[in-house]
Enzyme design. Sequence first.
Site, PDB file in Angstrom:
ATOM      1  N   HIS B 442       0.826  -1.211   0.000  1.00 16.89           N
ATOM      2  CA  HIS B 442       0.000   0.000   0.000  1.00 16.89           C
ATOM      3  C   HIS B 442       0.859   1.260   0.000  1.00 16.89           C
ATOM      4  CE1 HIS B 442      -2.297  -2.948   2.755  1.00 16.89           C
ATOM      5  NE2 HIS B 442      -2.639  -3.190   1.507  1.00 16.89           N
ATOM      6  N   PRO B 443       1.647   1.494  -1.036  1.00 20.62           N
ATOM      7  CA  PRO B 443       2.412   2.746  -1.057  1.00 20.62           C
ATOM      8  C   PRO B 443       1.476   3.944  -1.237  1.00 20.62           C
ATOM      9  CG  PRO B 443       2.692   1.564  -3.136  1.00 20.62           C
ATOM     10  CD  PRO B 443       1.894   0.673  -2.230  1.00 20.62           C
TER      11      PRO B 443
END
Lengths: 161, 513
Positions: B442-443
Amino acid sequence: MIAAPRLARTRDFARTTLTRRHRALVRGFAETLFAWDAPRGTDSAARLDAFVDDVDRFISPASKTLRFGLLAMLDVVRLAPLFLVGRLAVFEDLAIADRTRMLERMEASRFAPLCLVFVAFKTLMTIAYYEEPSELAAIGYPGAARERYKRVATLRAQASP
Amino acid sequence: MTTIERGREIGAPVYESADVVVIGSGAGGAVAAYELARDGRSVVVLEEGGYYAPEEYGAMTPSNTLRRLAREAGLSAAVGLGDTPLITTLAGKCVGGSSVLTGGVCFRIPDEVLHEWSKDLGLARMTPERLDPFFARVEERVHVETVPEHMRSRSTELFVEGARSMGVPMKSLRRNTHGCRGAARCNFGCPHQAKMSVDISYLPAALDLGARLFADALVERLDIAGGRVTGVRGRFLDQETGEPRVPFTIRARVVVVACGSLHTPVLLRRSGLDAADIGRHLTLHQAYRVSAIFDEHVGGWDGALQSVYCDHFLKDGITLVGVYSAANVLAAGFPGVGKAHRRLAEELPHLAVFGGMVHDEGGGTVRRWLSREPLITYRMSARDRGRLFRGMQLLGQMAFAAGAREVMLPLFGATTFKSKAELDFLTERPPPANRVECMAFHPLGSARMSADPRRGVVKPTGETWAVDNLYVIDGSVLPTSIGVNSQLPIMGVATMLASGICDDWTRLARRAA
């Protein structure tokens, strides 16, 4: 659904990464990583060659920078025997017992980059190796069959009068 | 008839014009394309990755999924600075983007996070009440449902039992699935087309409304004149080499950048934007798996990939989430060489797995460097390192409480652990963090939204502070870590921002004239 495209399947880009030197090294790495006492079939050499192709296909879509990095890592493995097991030889020329000892030392190394080189190749090689249905079956994976989702039908049947 | 143009099959330069060009077809771009097409705008979507039909990727082995659908064949990573792990960062590069490779977990942005955004950061629209209708719209389209208990794998049940005996509650997850058959390989493309990724739920609807989509289309720069974006240019990837070859130019009144947190900053910088915050403040939600071997036959592959979670430790920055993976991917995480590794591989039927995630402070940076792929660096804070090891310890304790015989921690070179007491070192004498096998799915936050042009890259509307009619609609605009899976948050915010463009269209079009 998106309408059917003109071709049934998307063609892969046709590029390779491993040179002859690196192919020999990957072969030796795999031979060590997946060595155990089980009887090996007569086709194990061909299997290893096909496996090297699989590894090459796996890494070749990566960017130039990453592919260069992966080849450099392989060169580190190639030249590491002198420093890790005191042998003046390249990795692929070592006996399997020495290669095993060297890879174990890389995995346990306190020098993080050395450990990461080992983990990177171990990871992608293991993913490729245990994709072979016969290897998956040998470690107890039954394949695509699934039963749990069917339990709802059983539960519903039990709940209805 | 709608179709997708495959750039690798295009032999001549392409010149097009449209009301809106959307760069990227993932959770942000697909939603924006659909909302804008629904409003009557002509839309062109450009995707760098290839197009693979759901029935095609559903039949791929994990390595084939990674090399065809993921950036860098799934091998990209954030380089740890200081005592920080190397963090593998999995991101999609295909039509549908990372949504094709998620576990399907759907959380809304937690209220306390939105409270911080709206009160402390001055983002007045970011409240649960104002986002609610947008989330509801997305949830309906992607069929968000609670995973029923009967879909829990035995692997998950064991961790739930262990947690219960420690007095820790677990809750059922919500996922965007319809007809899940529990194949436990959602993150390599659902084999049954049951995961409602955006290539199934949003893009076909956008195409039906007249949007056009080019796959294999690498956008190299934004055309900017007089402080306003006028279009984009790039090249289609060559069929043989995969390198950029045939040029294209798309003129547009509005450009939406939706390349994700790892590539949006690169495109903005390459196009001449120079705000200091571009590429900074990257958050990753470092994730890890703890595996345990039981005497009983577990068969953890039978059931939903992810079905429960635990927010009991959220105040400590730790979220625990049930997870499994493909058999060969799990085997790749086992320690040892040769016989030692094989012994553990043969324990696969007895293996249970659970995951943890750090609600991180941020500390990541995305920079342009030698190739098309960015250099990602991350410096983990001492607080987050503590969270990482505490989460591992909790999962190990849960496994032993459920009767595990051996526990495997994601520590390079570590053997298996055989008792709860052996885990105490994780909090008493923690090892260097660079020994941890860590992943990030989940950047977020690398082109963050702000109410003040000195503190972010985009306005609360998603339009960049620097360039008129240029929008960013993807995870990079989320201003802080959210502590939960990011797919639904990105889609909800994308719906809100795209609706804003629709509402403001007359003014935007006049400005572009």
